[in-house]
Design a protein around this motif. Structure first.
Motif, PDB file in Angstrom:
ATOM      1  N   ASP A  79       4.855  19.833 -11.958  1.00 44.23           N
ATOM      2  CA  ASP A  79       5.938  20.232 -12.868  1.00 44.23           C
ATOM      3  C   ASP A  79       5.379  20.740 -14.190  1.00 44.23           C
ATOM      4  O   ASP A  79       5.892  21.714 -14.775  1.00 44.23           O
ATOM      5  CB  ASP A  79       6.876  19.041 -13.115  1.00 44.23           C
ATOM      6  N   ALA A  80       4.310  20.075 -14.651  1.00 35.25           N
ATOM      7  CA  ALA A  80       3.705  20.482 -15.926  1.00 35.25           C
ATOM      8  C   ALA A  80       3.095  21.878 -15.824  1.00 35.25           C
ATOM      9  O   ALA A  80       3.122  22.662 -16.786  1.00 35.25           O
ATOM     10  CB  ALA A  80       2.648  19.469 -16.343  1.00 35.25           C
ATOM     11  N   ILE A  81       2.543  22.190 -14.663  1.00 33.75           N
ATOM     12  CA  ILE A  81       1.972  23.535 -14.468  1.00 33.75           C
ATOM     13  C   ILE A  81       3.080  24.580 -14.479  1.00 33.75           C
ATOM     14  O   ILE A  81       2.984  25.623 -15.141  1.00 33.75           O
ATOM     15  CB  ILE A  81       1.185  23.602 -13.146  1.00 33.75           C
ATOM     16  N   ASP A 123      -8.268  13.167  -5.412  1.00 37.48           N
ATOM     17  CA  ASP A 123      -8.966  11.896  -5.181  1.00 37.48           C
ATOM     18  C   ASP A 123      -7.987  10.726  -5.158  1.00 37.48           C
ATOM     19  O   ASP A 123      -8.135   9.785  -4.372  1.00 37.48           O
ATOM     20  CB  ASP A 123     -10.018  11.668  -6.267  1.00 37.48           C
ATOM     21  N   ALA A 124      -6.987  10.778  -6.035  1.00 36.47           N
ATOM     22  CA  ALA A 124      -5.995   9.706  -6.084  1.00 36.47           C
ATOM     23  C   ALA A 124      -5.184   9.652  -4.786  1.00 36.47           C
ATOM     24  O   ALA A 124      -4.894   8.575  -4.255  1.00 36.47           O
ATOM     25  CB  ALA A 124      -5.073   9.906  -7.287  1.00 36.47           C
ATOM     26  N   THR A 150       0.818  -1.214   0.000  1.00 34.73           N
ATOM     27  CA  THR A 150       0.000   0.000   0.000  1.00 34.73           C
ATOM     28  C   THR A 150       0.850   1.262   0.000  1.00 34.73           C
ATOM     29  O   THR A 150       0.438   2.298  -0.522  1.00 34.73           O
ATOM     30  CB  THR A 150      -0.925   0.007   1.222  1.00 34.73           C
ATOM     31  N   LYS A 151       2.017   1.185   0.605  1.00 33.03           N
ATOM     32  CA  LYS A 151       2.882   2.362   0.635  1.00 33.03           C
ATOM     33  C   LYS A 151       3.356   2.716  -0.775  1.00 33.03           C
ATOM     34  O   LYS A 151       3.474   3.897  -1.129  1.00 33.03           O
ATOM     35  CB  LYS A 151       4.071   2.114   1.555  1.00 33.03           C
ATOM     36  N   ALA A 152       3.598   1.696  -1.597  1.00 33.64           N
ATOM     37  CA  ALA A 152       4.019   1.939  -2.979  1.00 33.64           C
ATOM     38  C   ALA A 152       2.907   2.620  -3.773  1.00 33.64           C
ATOM     39  O   ALA A 152       3.174   3.478  -4.634  1.00 33.64           O
ATOM     40  CB  ALA A 152       4.406   0.621  -3.644  1.00 33.64           C
ATOM     41  N   VAL A 153       1.661   2.261  -3.483  1.00 34.93           N
ATOM     42  CA  VAL A 153       0.524   2.893  -4.168  1.00 34.93           C
ATOM     43  C   VAL A 153       0.456   4.371  -3.814  1.00 34.93           C
ATOM     44  O   VAL A 153       0.230   5.226  -4.678  1.00 34.93           O
ATOM     45  CB  VAL A 153      -0.791   2.182  -3.786  1.00 34.93           C
ATOM     46  N   LEU A 154       0.667   4.692  -2.529  1.00 36.49           N
ATOM     47  CA  LEU A 154       0.655   6.091  -2.114  1.00 36.49           C
ATOM     48  C   LEU A 154       1.835   6.842  -2.726  1.00 36.49           C
ATOM     49  O   LEU A 154       1.693   7.990  -3.176  1.00 36.49           O
ATOM     50  CB  LEU A 154       0.695   6.184  -0.585  1.00 36.49           C
ATOM     51  N   THR A 155       2.980   6.193  -2.772  1.00 36.07           N
ATOM     52  CA  THR A 155       4.160   6.821  -3.381  1.00 36.07           C
ATOM     53  C   THR A 155       3.904   7.145  -4.854  1.00 36.07           C
ATOM     54  O   THR A 155       4.261   8.226  -5.349  1.00 36.07           O
ATOM     55  CB  THR A 155       5.384   5.889  -3.255  1.00 36.07           C
ATOM     56  N   GLU A 210       3.904  10.776  -6.760  1.00 39.35           N
ATOM     57  CA  GLU A 210       4.746  11.061  -7.924  1.00 39.35           C
ATOM     58  C   GLU A 210       3.914  11.588  -9.092  1.00 39.35           C
ATOM     59  O   GLU A 210       4.336  12.508  -9.810  1.00 39.35           O
ATOM     60  CB  GLU A 210       5.503   9.796  -8.335  1.00 39.35           C
ATOM     61  N   GLU A 211       2.729  11.018  -9.291  1.00 38.11           N
ATOM     62  CA  GLU A 211       1.865  11.487 -10.376  1.00 38.11           C
ATOM     63  C   GLU A 211       1.422  12.930 -10.128  1.00 38.11           C
ATOM     64  O   GLU A 211       1.340  13.744 -11.057  1.00 38.11           O
ATOM     65  CB  GLU A 211       0.647  10.571 -10.504  1.00 38.11           C
ATOM     66  N   ALA A 212       1.123  13.255  -8.862  1.00 38.57           N
ATOM     67  CA  ALA A 212       0.733  14.629  -8.539  1.00 38.57           C
ATOM     68  C   ALA A 212       1.890  15.590  -8.782  1.00 38.57           C
ATOM     69  O   ALA A 212       1.697  16.730  -9.251  1.00 38.57           O
ATOM     70  CB  ALA A 212       0.261  14.705  -7.093  1.00 38.57           C
TER      71      ALA A 212
END
Length: 572
Positions: free
Chosen positions: A311-313, A339-340, A295-300, A304-306
């Motif tokens: 960075d894109a902004i 939400d993610a 589960t920690k990898a999912v949060l990580t 990273e996606e956020a």
């Protein structure tokens, strides 16, 4: 020595003690429960006279596993273990409060998964034919999982006491407070509903917080160290504040987008705050939790996606934001990043503490600071016990210092920090005198006096009516009467097979009168002169020539339970 050398009559005086009554023992409890081991065998009543003897023949307390809990801002605290086997601690309380010789009936060792009614009932049956025990105590009874079995066991003990008529049962309540309910009844109401009314038993309330410490396994069993998140607490509950903050950030972002002229840097700031919240949780999260293996990898990954969106902004790749309600499923959803993060947080759990999986002995060398903190916590954690074992000691102390005719009340308890509940005057009125007659004796804390036993009534504590008093409502009256009865019965055995003539009757009467006169002189009997305190008749039976009839009447002392003060004053 006779001189048989010269003729004549020689006389030799032979010293012969007169017939006498020996006082029967009054405070020899039988403790029935579980022990570490039993060198004398299980379900075999064995008499001991000291706590050292108990340890020699029955061992020590069960070593409990250490469970720690992190507390924000306070470091670690130790969780009180659910101790089932209380015999060892109860014997400490018994001897500390004046107890003497007693019987131990070990029904099984600590390998039992839990306390069983059948085990305790077997121990009770084994003690029935032992003549010496006069009190019955069940230290482990409150650990019975079924409350019905708890009261059934006590009713069986009361029935035994009424059959043999030479013993008394000291009862506890199942819970140590009056607020716990069973159905529609609280602790006291349920007790009175289930327990048999009897003058051969007395109950005490509440339970006692003692100075005794738990016995922990410091060498073999690894420590269980829970983090800040409680066992069984959901992540939604534990991280409720953080999740609420994410929801608020999402709302602000949606409002910014809905305005039609969204400021990219405002949105980036909002998302950055959300990422910071998620990263803080991720730093202290356990690696595996729930149905997801990592589960920690999912949060990580969500973090990273956020950050990619951030960075894109900042580099201008994303400069067009849409209202969430207008988006189709293929369009990028900015608020979806919140939400993610939220979904990933709901699947993680706060990681375990630093001592988890390590024995306390090994922790001493690897983390001395935490070791010392745990040792301090262990010393500050005190075991709570039902009062029956301490009261058995009080019975013995009062009997030896004053006599069994003295009420075992208005005396202090040793090794007690405080009762588990403060009993008010109004509450004690209900405990002491109730329509059911099932009195419960309170234990109260008095300023400057300590913890005192404040009641001495049996479970038959109600008067028959306003005109007719119930002579068996007091503990010491029942116990003293039983002592006198047993003592006289044993003494009269000396006259079995003696000639059933007036000379024998006179000797028996004289013996009993001497005994009762001494009891009166000691303060056990009421009356200003002997004939007001006792009366003895011994004579033959006309219808049964082989029978010697003995009638003994005694005036028992009652306690000054209620003291009324009348004041008057005269004005000048």
């Amino acid at each position: 020595m006779l001189n048989l050398k010269a003729p004549g009559v020689s006389v030799e005086e032979i010293t012969r003690l007169p017939y006498s009554v020996t006082l029967a023992d009054t405070a020899i409890p039988a403790f029935i429960g579980y022990t570490d081991f039993a060198t004398v065998g299980y379900n075999k009543p064995y008499k001991i006279s000291s706590f050292l003897q108990y340890e020699e023949y029955f061992g020590k307390a069960k070593q409990e596993s250490i469970q720690l809990k992190d507390v924000e801002g306070k470091g670690v605290t130790i969780v009180a273990p659910p101790v089932q086997f209380l015999m060892y601690y109860s014997l400490q309380m018994y001897f500390a409060n004046g107890g003497g010789p007693c019987y131990i009936v070990s029904v099984e060792n600590y390998t039992s998964a839990e306390v069983q009614y059948t085990d305790l009932k077997t121990g009770l049956d084994k003690i029935e034919n032992s003549n010496e025990p006069t009190l019955l105590v069940f230290p482990d009874a409150i650990s019975l999982k079924n409350q019905e079995e708890f009261y059934t066991l006590y009713n069986e003990a009361i029935a035994q006491a009424e059959r043999v008529k030479n013993r008394f049962v000291i009862l506890d309540t199942y819970y140590g407070d009056s607020t716990t309910t069973s159905g529609d009844l609280n602790t006291i109401e349920y007790f009175r509903d289930k327990v048999t009314s009897s003058s051969y038993a007395a109950a005490y309330f509440p339970h006692l917080k003692t100075i005794l410490n738990y016995t922990f396994d410091e060498n073999e069993t690894p420590i269980t160290h829970i983090g800040l998140q409680n066992e069984g607490q959901t992540s939604a509950d534990f991280y409720s504040g953080e999740i609420a903050a994410l929801e608020e950030l999402k709302r602000l972002a949606s409002e910014e987008i809905s305005s039609g002229s969204a400021n990219a840097f405002v949105l980036a700031d909002l998302l950055g705050q959300g990422v910071a919240i998620a990263e803080e949780i991720n730093d202290s999260a356990d690696n595996t939790h729930g149905e997801i293996p990592d589960t920690k990898a999912v949060l990580t990954e969500a973090i990273e996606e956020a950050k990619i969106v951030l960075d894109a902004i900042y580099d201008g790749t994303i400069d067009d934001f849409m209202v969430p309600d207008d988006l189709d499923e293929n369009a990028p959803v900015f608020s979806g990043e919140f939400d993610a993060l939220k979904a990933a947080i709901l699947n993680v759990k706060d990681k375990k503490g630093a001592a988890d999986g390590i024995t306390l002995k090994n922790l001493e060398s690897s983390n001395s600071e935490l070791y010392n903190q745990i040792k301090t916590e262990i010393r500050s954690l005190h075991i709570v016990l039902p009062p029956s074992s301490a009261m058995a000691g009080v019975y013995g102390r009062v009997d030896s210092v004053r006599g069994v005719w003295k009420a075992p009340a208005n005396v202090s308890l040793n090794y007690v920090i405080a009762p588990t509940e403060k009993v008010s005057e109004e509450e004690q009125s209900d405990l002491n005198i109730h329509d059911t007659g099932k009195s419960i004796n309170a234990i109260k804390n008095f300023t400057g006096k300590g913890i005192l036993v404040w009641g001495a009534r049996t479970l038959d504590g109600k008067d028959k009516n306003e005109e007719e008093d119930n002579e068996w409502k007091y503990v010491h009256v029942r116990r003293y009467y039983d002592m006198v009865e047993q003592s006289i019965k044993e003494a009269l055995k000396q006259f079995i097979d003696q000639p059933n003539i007036s000379y024998t009757w006179l000797r028996a009467k004289t013996m009993l009168e001497n005994f009762l006169n001494q009891q009166w002189l000691d303060g056990a009997l009421a009356g200003s002169i002997p004939k007001e305190a006792y009366h003895v008749e011994v004579h033959g039976n006309k219808d049964e020539p082989k029978t010697m009839d003995v009638t003994v009447k005694i005036a028992l002392v009652r306690p000054a339970e209620f003291i009324v003060l009348n004041f008057s004053h005269q004005l000048q």
